[in-house]
Structures are given as structure tokens and as C-alpha cells.
Design a protein around this motif. Structure first.
Motif, PDB file in Angstrom:
ATOM      1  N   ARG A 135      66.107  34.782  30.216  1.00  0.00           N
ATOM      2  CA  ARG A 135      67.166  35.078  29.256  1.00  0.00           C
ATOM      3  C   ARG A 135      66.797  34.575  27.865  1.00  0.00           C
ATOM      4  O   ARG A 135      66.984  35.279  26.853  1.00  0.00           O
TER       5      ARG A 135
ATOM      6  N   PHE B   8      64.144  36.720  26.310  1.00  0.00           N
ATOM      7  CA  PHE B   8      64.697  37.994  25.836  1.00  0.00           C
ATOM      8  C   PHE B   8      65.393  37.808  24.497  1.00  0.00           C
ATOM      9  O   PHE B   8      65.215  38.614  23.566  1.00  0.00           O
TER      10      PHE B   8
ATOM     11  N   ARG C 134      62.822  37.392  21.788  1.00  0.00           N
ATOM     12  CA  ARG C 134      62.190  38.663  21.418  1.00  0.00           C
ATOM     13  C   ARG C 134      63.095  39.475  20.501  1.00  0.00           C
ATOM     14  O   ARG C 134      62.629  40.083  19.530  1.00  0.00           O
TER      15      ARG C 134
ATOM     16  N   ALA D  47      61.187  44.322  24.730  1.00  0.00           N
ATOM     17  CA  ALA D  47      61.978  43.211  25.242  1.00  0.00           C
ATOM     18  C   ALA D  47      62.887  43.653  26.377  1.00  0.00           C
ATOM     19  O   ALA D  47      63.039  42.950  27.389  1.00  0.00           O
TER      20      ALA D  47
ATOM     21  N   THR E   9      60.810  44.304  29.536  1.00  0.00           N
ATOM     22  CA  THR E   9      60.356  43.046  30.141  1.00  0.00           C
ATOM     23  C   THR E   9      61.465  42.369  30.933  1.00  0.00           C
ATOM     24  O   THR E   9      61.269  41.927  32.073  1.00  0.00           O
ATOM     25  N   VAL E  10      62.665  42.275  30.334  1.00  0.00           N
ATOM     26  CA  VAL E  10      63.759  41.600  31.036  1.00  0.00           C
ATOM     27  C   VAL E  10      64.206  42.416  32.242  1.00  0.00           C
ATOM     28  O   VAL E  10      64.603  41.850  33.284  1.00  0.00           O
TER      29      VAL E  10
ATOM     30  N   SER F 179      70.183  49.485  26.348  1.00  0.00           N
ATOM     31  CA  SER F 179      69.257  49.483  25.207  1.00  0.00           C
ATOM     32  C   SER F 179      69.519  50.632  24.243  1.00  0.00           C
ATOM     33  O   SER F 179      69.016  50.611  23.119  1.00  0.00           O
TER      34      SER F 179
END
Length: 623
Positions: A384, A387, A390, A457, A460-461, A485
Motif C-alpha cells: 500500500r 503504491f 508511486r 503503479a 503493480t498493486v 484506474s
């Protein structure tokens, strides 16, 4: 009164009764149409002889009481065995089946599991669990005093002969023609089982009662025995009937013979998939009269070995599992042992619940890949924080903080610097745009780079959150992250503008007025010393170079010294001001990312934890 006629479901016509076997049809039956000759269309491969009263049973009677088919031995030409008269059945209210607390809890958990998973798993994946729930509910509404047992076997295994031996009278036709049994036949040892047999889809004309022997009837009271067609029949509809009925009965007796006991079809299609149902399974080696000497024990040991390879637990030494017996339905050797084991099994009244429990185990095993995982799942605080970092880098939180720090230092220099330096900077600012007070708007390439950073980002998360999850739930987590997103970059830009530096000059510390006053004094000393020297030069004032020079030197040296001191003193507040600006921007970016991405991902993970807990209740163990 009970009519006694020649009746066998495996012939499609009515034969005349033998001497002494025919009796008149009761008046009640005649009034209801039971005495009319009604032809029954035979199914493919079915040789059924349906007499007048059987047709009457089709018209509404629940049982074919007293219409037991008599043994017909055409080859020997023997006198047919008269059917045993049965007493008129009295309608009884059967007690419905009751599940214990553990089984009810597992069923409730399975129902909750299916409900929570409908939006994440396709209907085919949940089909078996839904079927188990439906069948468990349907079975619970029916009699709990009866146990439905199916006799299943391959062509020529002698299951119909064993069926007749257990009933004590010929009910199911036996012979060399294959297939002999074309439709399931039910035989009940007590009243109140009509609804159970209705559930199997067996019509009244194929329902029988056993020979009326007090000992046998008492021993097997509550048993409903179903003779199935051959599971390896060449007729597709026969195999379909076998599969359909096997999914509904409480227990099954597999009848094998010395020739086909190792048949791959039997083991791969039926026994191996039903390994979890061992407690409601009997495996009977029939036709032992064909085996010489100790061959029966050898075949029986080999059969046990094959069952063990199939994963079927054998009920030996008091352990729960399948019962394996050897007998000969033709000679009667071993049939009594089977009847005794079957009577004890029926008397326990637990077969239906054990069958449902085994079905739940099978459904849970089928669902295991979509629920169970051996890895630790979830989103760690480290993930977390990474993220959020980023996203902060994507919106330029660090650069904004540095710009805020520079703006604060510039303001301090302008306030505390010498007038001559301020005049020079003012002239310089007239030719250059002001910078530092607010972050400059990113250029097109910088915006594209920032958008790519945001997308990276999110990916990745999402990968970290879905790591270790079963495929459907991992996909759901990734989809939740992707939905969040959308529009995230634009939202971050808006938040960055709102969370940026406030308009106007940065705040000033309390010592700034004093520093400005001292700087003004240093400037005044320079002006006074300079005017004094000019007055001396033009002769207005008496010559005295020491004092004016001293004043000018003090002002010239003191001004930069005050400015340098203020710059040193301003570093701390400027750094704090820049860090505060960076913190606000980072918090804004983190809040936006949390609301749009992390919270939906966390909701999916929470749903998975809920279904995993329910799956643990279904299996009876923690996951």
C-alpha cells in the motif's frame, strides 16, 4: 382382496394365467378401470408383461400391491411360482428426514458459499454445488424411515437374480438375452415410500412388494430396493437412467462377476469418482458358484486391491467404508449375509445423511481449485505504501515540495536582503517569468510520463493483491483495480492543484520584521556615511574621514552579513514549508488512489476471505 396374475415388466404383452393362478379382478378395481386390458408400450430392449391390474396402477394407484410377477422358467417348463399375496397398503404419514447439526451447518455454509460466489464464478462451476443443495432439500422433505438402495451392475453380472433373491420372489426378469433389465424397478419392504420412488421417476407399474415373510420383512423394513439397467448397456437411454438414479439414491450395491470385476469402465466411470461415497456402498462379488476351490478368496482379494487403488475405503476391522461380500444369487450362498448386512445398514437410518455428506465432500473437492490456496493472500502495508509513493511521484510531490522550499527561501531573501540586491533581482525578474510560488504545469511529454507511471503503479498493486489467489478471484481483483484506474490521472491532477501551495506569498516567521529593520539600519548607515563624505568633499562639513567611513563600512559589511544570517535562519522553516507542501500532495494522491483502487481491491479480497471461511465450514476444516 388381491388379484394374482402373471405379470413381468420385461414382456410387452399379457399372457394367460396358469391353472389356479388366475383370479377375478376386484369390483373396486373394475369400477376404477383396473380390469380393462390396457396395452403398455415397451421401451427399447424392454420385455415387459403388464397385466390388467398393472395398467390400473398406472391410472393412479401408488403401488402394485399383490401383483408380484411369478417366476417363469420356460426352459424347464416348471409350474410358475404363484405370487405372494400382499395385504392392502394403508396410507401412512412418513416422518421426514432430519439432518444433524453438523450436516445442517455444512449445508448452510455451502448455500452461503454459492450465494457469495454467483457474481464471481460461472454457473457451470457452481452447478454441482447447486445440485447437491437441491437434492439435499428435496430428500429432507421425504421419508426418513426409508433407505433407497440401488442395485447396479454390468451386463450378465446377475444383479436382477440377486434382486429376486432378496425379494424372495421373481420380480425382475433374468435371462441370457442382453440387455434384460430395461427400466428401473422398485421394491419396497414397507409403506410410505411412494414419494421417494416418485422422486426416482419410477412409474407405478414398475413398483413391487417382496414376498410376505415376517422374518425377511422385519429384517429389511424400511428398505426400498431399485434394480437398475446395465451400466454398460448398448442402449444409451439405459446408461442415462443408471446415471440419473445413482445421483438420487441413498446407497448403492455394485454387483460384479468373476469375469468383469476388473472392468475399466466400471472403475473409471463409477467406482473411482464415487470413492468418497464408500460408507453408502456395497460391492458384491456374485456368481461364486462358478469359481472352483479357493478361487473365490483370490478373486475377492484382487477385488479389494482394485477398490483400494480406486481410493475406496473398505469397511474392515470396524472402520467405516464400503462393505465387500461374495455370494451366489443362484444357489443362495452368501445372500443371507448380505441381507443381514443390508438390514443392519437400513436399521441405522443414516444412509441418506451420509450420502448427502459425501455429496458435499465431492462438491467441495470440485470447488477446491477456485477457493483454496496454499499461499498467503492479501495486500500488505508495504504494498500500500509503495503504491501511494508511486502515485506521489507521478504527480511530482517531491518536486512540488522542493519548489515550495525554494519559494520560501526566495521570499526570505527578498525580505531580508540588501536594497541593492533586491533592486538587481527586481530588474532580473522583469525579464523572466516568476517561478517557485506555484508548481509549473507539466508539458505534454511529462503528462504522458506521469500517466504511464500511474498505470504502472495500478498494475503493480493489482498483481501483488492477486498473487496467490485462485484464478477467478485474482481476475476479479485485477478487474477492480483496472476499473478504479480509469480517470485516476485526471483526478490526481485536480487534487494536486487543490492541494498545492496556497496563493500569495508564503508565511513569514516572527523574526522577519526585526531582520528587515536591521537591514534598513545597515542601509541607512551606508547612506548617512556616504552623504557625510560628500559634504566633506564639497566643503559643507568639516573634514573627518573616520566617522563617515566607519559608518559606510559598517553598513556595507552589515547588510550582507544580515542577509546571510537570515538565509541560514530561513533554511529550517523553508524546509519544513516544503515538506508540508509535499506531505499534503502525497496525502491527496494516496487518498485518491485509496478511494479509486485500493478500496475496491480490498473489497474483493474481503469477499474472498468470506467465501474461503465458508468453504472451510463446508469442508469441515480450516482453510
Amino acid at each position: 382382496m388381491t388379484a394374482i396374475t402373471d405379470q413381468d415388466h420385461d414382456q410387452g404383452h399379457t399372457e394367460p394365467a396358469e391353472d389356479g393362478a388366475a383370479e377375478s379382478v376386484p369390483e373396486e378395481a373394475e369400477a376404477s378401470g383396473g380390469g380393462s386390458d390396457e396395452a403398455v408400450e415397451p421401451e427399447e430392449g424392454e420385455h415387459a408383461r403388464v397385466d390388467d391390474d398393472t395398467a390400473g396402477a398406472d391410472s393412479g394407484t401408488g403401488w402394485d400391491d399383490g401383483l408380484i410377477a411369478r417366476r417363469v422358467n420356460e426352459a424347464a417348463g416348471e409350474q410358475p411360482v404363484p405370487a405372494v399375496e400382499s395385504q392392502a397398503s394403508v396410507p401412512q404419514t412418513a416422518t421426514t428426514l432430519a439432518y444433524d447439526g453438523a450436516l445442517r451447518s455444512r449445508l448452510d455454509a455451502l448455500r452461503e458459499l454459492v450465494g457469495l460466489s454467483r457474481t464471481r464464478l460461472d454457473s457451470r462451476t457452481l452447478a454441482e454445488a447447486g445440485r447437491v443443495l437441491d437434492e439435499a432439500a428435496a430428500r429432507r422433505r421425504l421419508s426418513g424411515q426409508h433407505t433407497v438402495v440401488a442395485l447396479a451392475g454390468a451386463t450378465g453380472s446377475g444383479k436382477s437374480q440377486l434382486f429376486n433373491a432378496l425379494a424372495g420372489v421373481t420380480i425382475s426378469e433374468t435371462g441370457v438375452r442382453r440387455p434384460t433389465t430395461a427400466a428401473p424397478i422398485a421394491c419396497s419392504w414397507s409403506d410410505g415410500a411412494a414419494s421417494l420412488i416418485d422422486r426416482l421417476g419410477i412409474p407405478p407399474r414398475l413398483r413391487r412388494r417382496p414376498a410376505q415373510h415376517a422374518d425377511a420383512e422385519g429384517q429389511l423394513r424400511g428398505l426400498v430396493l431399485v434394480d437398475l439397467p446395465d451400466h454398460d448397456s448398448a442402449a444409451l437411454q439405459h446408461r442415462e437412467q443408471v446415471d440419473r438414479v445413482l445421483a438420487l439414491v441413498d446407497a448403492v450395491i455394485w454387483v460384479v462377476d468373476p469375469e468383469k470385476y476388473a472392468d475399466a469402465m466400471l472403475h473409471e466411470r463409477y467406482l473411482r469418482p464415487m470413492a468418497g461415497h464408500a460408507e453408502v456402498m456395497f460391492v458384491v462379488l456374485n456368481q461364486t458358484d462358478r469359481l472352483p476351490g479357493e478361487a473365490t478368496d483370490q478373486v475377492l482379494d484382487d477385488l479389494r486391491r482394485l477398490l483400494d487403488e480406486d481410493g475406496i475405503a473398505l469397511g474392515e476391522y470396524g472402520e467405516p467404508g464400503a462393505t465387500v461380500l461374495a455370494l451366489s444369487a443362484l444357489t443362495g450362498d452368501g445372500v443371507g449375509e448380505l441381507r443381514e448386512a443390508l438390514g443392519q445398514f437400513v436399521a441405522e437410518r443414516g444412509a441418506a445423511a451420509r450420502r448427502i455428506s459425501a455429496d458435499i465432500d465431492a462438491a467441495a473437492w470440485w470447488l477446491r481449485p477456485v477457493y483454496a490456496t496454499s499461499r498467503r493472500t492479501g495486500l500488505s502495508e508495504e504494498a500500500r505504501d509503495e503504491f501511494a509513493a508511486r502515485l506521489a511521484d507521478a504527480v511530482g510531490a517531491t518536486a512540488a515540495g522542493e519548489a515550495a522550499e525554494r519559494a520560501w527561501l526566495r521570499n526570505a531573501n527578498r525580505a531580508c536582503g540588501t536594497p541593492w540586491l533586491r533592486l538587481w533581482r527586481w530588474c532580473q525578474d522583469r525579464h523572466e517569468p516568476p517561478t517557485g510560488r506555484l508548481p509549473l504545469r507539466a508539458q505534454a511529454d511529462e503528462e504522458a510520463t506521469a500517466r504511464q507511471r500511474v498505470e504502472q503503479a495500478v498494475r503493480t498493486v493489482a498483481e501483488r493483491a492477486s498473487g496467490g489467489l485462485p484464478t477467478p478471484w485474482a481476475q476479479a481483483v485485477r478487474e477492480a483495480a483496472v476499473r478504479g484506474s480509469q480517470g485516476l490521472s485526471e483526478a490526481l491532477d485536480e487534487l494536486a492543484a487543490r492541494a498545492g501551495l496556497p496563493p500569495g506569498r508564503p508565511p513569514r516567521p516572527g523574526w522577519w520584521p526585526a531582520a528587515v529593520l536591521v537591514q534598513a539600519s545597515m542601509t541607512l548607515l551606508q547612506v548617512v556615511g556616504g552623504l557625510w563624505l560628500v559634504g566633506q568633499i564639497v566643503g559643507v562639513m568639516a573634514p573627518n574621514l573616520g566617522v563617515p567611513v566607519l559608518l559606510m563600512v559598517a553598513g556595507i559589511i552589515g547588510g550582507p552579513l544580515v542577509e546571510w544570517s537570515c538565509r541560514m535562519a530561513a533554511r529550517g522553516p523553508a524546509r519544513r514549508y516544503g515538506m508540508e507542501a509535499e506531505r499534503r500532495l502525497r496525502e491527496a494522491a494516496a487518498g485518491c488512489g485509496r478511494a479509486r483502487v485500493l478500496d475496491p481491491v480490498a473489497a474483493e479480497l474481503l469477499r474472498y476471505r468470506e467465501v474461503r471461511e465458508q468453504y472451510g465450514r463446508v469442508t469441515g476444516v480450516g482453510v
